[in-house]
Design a protein around this motif. Structure first.
Motif, PDB file in Angstrom:
ATOM      1  N   LYS A 252     -41.684  97.402 -69.336  1.00  0.00           N
ATOM      2  CA  LYS A 252     -42.596  98.461 -69.788  1.00  0.00           C
ATOM      3  C   LYS A 252     -43.222  98.822 -68.269  1.00  0.00           C
ATOM      4  CE  LYS A 252     -46.128 100.670 -72.441  1.00  0.00           C
ATOM      5  NZ  LYS A 252     -46.858 100.598 -73.632  1.00  0.00           N
ATOM      6  N   ALA A 253     -43.902  98.148 -67.722  1.00  0.00           N
ATOM      7  CA  ALA A 253     -44.574  98.098 -66.432  1.00  0.00           C
ATOM      8  C   ALA A 253     -43.605  99.007 -65.341  1.00  0.00           C
ATOM      9  CB  ALA A 253     -45.256  96.935 -65.857  1.00  0.00           C
ATOM     10  N   VAL A 254     -42.252  98.250 -65.277  1.00  0.00           N
ATOM     11  CA  VAL A 254     -41.495  98.675 -64.328  1.00  0.00           C
ATOM     12  C   VAL A 254     -41.072 100.287 -64.733  1.00  0.00           C
ATOM     13  CG1 VAL A 254     -39.111  98.693 -63.416  1.00  0.00           C
ATOM     14  CG2 VAL A 254     -40.533  96.623 -63.731  1.00  0.00           C
ATOM     15  N   ALA A 255     -40.932 100.689 -66.178  1.00  0.00           N
ATOM     16  CA  ALA A 255     -40.445 101.606 -66.334  1.00  0.00           C
ATOM     17  C   ALA A 255     -41.511 102.801 -65.895  1.00  0.00           C
ATOM     18  CB  ALA A 255     -40.225 101.805 -67.832  1.00  0.00           C
ATOM     19  N   GLU A 256     -42.871 102.410 -66.391  1.00  0.00           N
ATOM     20  CA  GLU A 256     -43.878 103.443 -65.899  1.00  0.00           C
ATOM     21  C   GLU A 256     -44.148 103.717 -64.476  1.00  0.00           C
ATOM     22  OE1 GLU A 256     -46.550 102.371 -69.978  1.00  0.00           O
ATOM     23  OE2 GLU A 256     -46.974 101.475 -68.044  1.00  0.00           O
ATOM     24  N   ALA A 257     -43.536 102.651 -63.723  1.00  0.00           N
ATOM     25  CA  ALA A 257     -43.976 102.728 -62.256  1.00  0.00           C
ATOM     26  C   ALA A 257     -42.815 103.393 -61.475  1.00  0.00           C
ATOM     27  CB  ALA A 257     -44.119 101.403 -61.763  1.00  0.00           C
ATOM     28  N   LEU A 258     -41.644 103.661 -62.244  1.00  0.00           N
ATOM     29  CA  LEU A 258     -40.529 104.339 -61.539  1.00  0.00           C
ATOM     30  C   LEU A 258     -40.906 105.683 -60.621  1.00  0.00           C
ATOM     31  CD1 LEU A 258     -37.652 103.458 -64.123  1.00  0.00           C
ATOM     32  CD2 LEU A 258     -37.930 102.591 -61.840  1.00  0.00           C
ATOM     33  N   SER A 259     -40.629 105.688 -59.532  1.00  0.00           N
ATOM     34  CA  SER A 259     -40.780 107.034 -58.747  1.00  0.00           C
ATOM     35  C   SER A 259     -39.471 107.843 -58.522  1.00  0.00           C
ATOM     36  CB  SER A 259     -41.692 106.842 -57.490  1.00  0.00           C
ATOM     37  OG  SER A 259     -40.925 105.852 -56.940  1.00  0.00           O
ATOM     38  N   HIS A 260     -38.349 106.817 -58.646  1.00  0.00           N
ATOM     39  CA  HIS A 260     -37.005 107.280 -58.699  1.00  0.00           C
ATOM     40  C   HIS A 260     -35.925 106.600 -59.306  1.00  0.00           C
ATOM     41  CE1 HIS A 260     -37.251 104.034 -55.868  1.00  0.00           C
ATOM     42  NE2 HIS A 260     -36.131 103.801 -55.993  1.00  0.00           N
ATOM     43  N   ASP A 261     -34.670 107.078 -59.871  1.00  0.00           N
ATOM     44  CA  ASP A 261     -33.865 106.338 -60.517  1.00  0.00           C
ATOM     45  C   ASP A 261     -33.740 104.878 -60.139  1.00  0.00           C
ATOM     46  OD1 ASP A 261     -33.661 108.873 -61.264  1.00  0.00           O
ATOM     47  OD2 ASP A 261     -31.630 109.198 -60.955  1.00  0.00           O
ATOM     48  N   GLY A 262     -33.631 104.197 -61.053  1.00  0.00           N
ATOM     49  CA  GLY A 262     -33.441 102.616 -61.083  1.00  0.00           C
ATOM     50  C   GLY A 262     -32.792 101.839 -62.164  1.00  0.00           C
ATOM     51  N   LEU A 263     -32.427 100.852 -61.580  1.00  0.00           N
ATOM     52  CA  LEU A 263     -31.518  99.948 -62.575  1.00  0.00           C
ATOM     53  C   LEU A 263     -32.365  98.827 -62.851  1.00  0.00           C
ATOM     54  CD1 LEU A 263     -28.899  99.340 -64.153  1.00  0.00           C
ATOM     55  CD2 LEU A 263     -28.111  98.004 -61.996  1.00  0.00           C
ATOM     56  N   ILE A 264     -32.643  98.694 -64.180  1.00  0.00           N
ATOM     57  CA  ILE A 264     -33.475  97.373 -64.627  1.00  0.00           C
ATOM     58  C   ILE A 264     -32.677  96.302 -65.178  1.00  0.00           C
ATOM     59  CG2 ILE A 264     -35.534  96.614 -66.295  1.00  0.00           C
ATOM     60  CD1 ILE A 264     -36.414  99.563 -66.220  1.00  0.00           C
ATOM     61  N   VAL A 265     -32.669  95.094 -64.727  1.00  0.00           N
ATOM     62  CA  VAL A 265     -31.622  94.196 -64.919  1.00  0.00           C
ATOM     63  C   VAL A 265     -32.720  92.884 -65.422  1.00  0.00           C
ATOM     64  CG1 VAL A 265     -29.855  92.546 -64.156  1.00  0.00           C
ATOM     65  CG2 VAL A 265     -30.489  95.015 -62.926  1.00  0.00           C
TER      66      VAL A 265
END
Length: 465
Positions: free
Chosen positions: A117-130
């Motif tokens: 959740k923390a990574v998702a909230e901090a995204l400023s550009h498209d990203g891949l969560i692995v």
């Protein structure tokens, strides 16, 4: 996924690793070794400071050197600032722990959920969560919903699963040169990105298995369940060997020549421990029970019980070796870690046996070349020796419980002169019984015949001058 997820042509993706425990620190260092710019993220500033200085808070051969090298090269850094790490990265590996929940066999997923959740909230550009953490089947699908709700509007994020298969004491090698790579839940773009990340091992022939999320989640726990089953099988057979007068080590060698079976993990002994196999098979039982897969539950329950009973077998044999009681007997316990080349004492069979004998009134002295500090924190009532000689001196029985090289290659003749009663209980079947017997030891292997000493210790001392 949007095309912007994949960096411009010719540029390597930038990587963040969330969680810098055993898995995360190793993965971050290995990714840097493969040529990527990597940021390791941890909520503990003390750990961040230590890792930045090349100090690893656990023993893993080769890892400190790799971290020092790539912190110096600039390809690897550590931070507590998750937002900064996410903003400057393209691929985000979730490497936090999934410990057993207190009072339950279920996995505690709070760290995985919080990190994702923390990574998702901090995204400023498209990203891949692995996801790399070991989780119960169905977790990744739930995390996808969590990410969809938490990510900023207009930013694309995908959750996929890439389970880890690290063996403690071999973690660096297992990351750099894995025997397989599993991608779960990828589409064409996310798989292309992960193939870029793992281009080096793929180029040397490491097979890639692409599958759905559920299959990827089950691969690690199924592998551990199979290995645990194999260990418990040979330990059950070892009990039969003892009562029948057979030798389980020779039996295992014969079985191992069948390529359908293989020799690995067929070593009868004290059983498995550590932070993975016990936790994972219990979490698998819990999740299988939730889903109504009863046969899995029954099988794993039996595997777990056989494993735990091995500890009692060793305790009983130690008592027998001391003539029926260990009260006030000095017992040298060789090994505290759950296996050699690590300082991990989680669910350590060796420490469990040592503590049980201590409670029965034995004077237990434990020696381990790397795990004494971690063992003392977990078992402060036990006594620890600094050297092998100190542990064995005046011992009524010696228990080999972790097969460190320093123990297996020790001089048995020298040690026999130190012991009060040269009897060794080889609970890992790691010693050359004939050599130790010739040196004056009575050798009691687990699942084999007792090998009597071939000569009296210090027999020359009785000769006239």
């Amino acid at each position: 996924m949007d095309e912007t997820t994949i960096p411009a042509s010719g540029l390597k993706p930038r990587i963040s690793v969330i969680g810098t425990g055993y898995l995360g620190a190793t993965h971050a260092a290995a990714m840097a070794e493969m040529g990527f710019d990597v940021i390791g993220v941890d909520t503990d500033p003390t750990k961040v400071e230590a890792l930045s200085a090349g100090r690893v808070p656990f023993y893993e051969p080769g890892l400190p050197e790799l971290i020092v090298e790539h912190v110096a090269s600039g390809r690897l850094r550590f931070t507590s600032d998750l937002a900064d790490a996410v903003a400057t990265s393209d691929v985000h590996f979730i490497c936090v722990g999934t410990p057993q929940r207190r009072g339950s066999h279920s996995a505690n997923l709070s760290y995985v959920e919080a990190a994702t959740k923390a990574v998702a909230e901090a995204l400023s550009h498209d990203g891949l969560i692995v996801g790399k953490s070991t989780v119960p089947v169905g977790t990744a699908a739930r995390l996808r919903k969590l990410v969809a709700e938490a990510k900023p509007e207009g930013v694309e994020a995908q959750v996929v699963w890439n389970p880890e298969f690290l063996r403690e004491a071999h973690a660096v090698e297992d990351t750099l040169r894995p025997d397989r790579i599993v991608f779960g839940g990828t589409d064409a773009k996310s798989e292309a990105l992960l193939r870029t990340v793992y281009a080096e091992p793929i180029s040397t022939g490491t097979p890639v298995i692409s599958c759905d999320l559920a299959t990827a989640e089950l691969v690690k726990v199924s592998a551990n369940a199979f290995l645990a089953t194999k260990i418990s099988f040979i330990n059950a057979i070892s009990e039969l060997c003892e009562v029948a007068g057979a030798d389980v080590s020779v039996l295992a060698d014969a079985l191992g020549h069948d390529d359908r079976i293989g020799r690995k993990f067929l070593n009868a002994g004290l059983g498995f421990g550590g932070g993975c196999l016990p936790k994972d098979i219990r979490a698998l039982m819990y999740r299988a029970n939730e889903l109504g897969a009863g046969r899995v539950v029954g099988l794993m329950q039996e595997v777990d019980e056989i494993n735990m009973l091995q500890r009692q077998r060793v305790i009983d044999q130690a008592i027998d070796a001391c003539g029926g009681s260990v009260l006030n007997r000095k017992i040298a316990v060789l090994g505290a870690a759950f296996k050699p080349d690590t300082d991990d004492v989680r669910d350590s069979p060796a420490l469990n046996v040592a503590a049980a004998l201590h409670l029965r009134g034995a004077q237990v002295l434990v020696m381990d070349p790397e795990a004494s500090v971690t063992a003392q924190r977990s078992f402060p009532t036990l006594s620890f020796a600094d050297t092998l000689d100190e542990a064995v001196t005046d011992a009524d029985v010696v228990l080999l419980l972790t097969e460190w090289k320093i123990f297996v290659t020790a001089d048995p003749e020298h040690l026999a002169e130190l012991a009060a009663n040269p009897v060794v209980l080889d609970a890992r079947n790691a010693l050359d019984a004939s050599v130790w017997s010739a040196a004056g030891w009575e050798v009691r292997p687990l699942g084999g015949r007792v090998v009597p000493r071939q000569r009296r210790v210090l027999e020359s001392a009785a000769l006239p001058a």
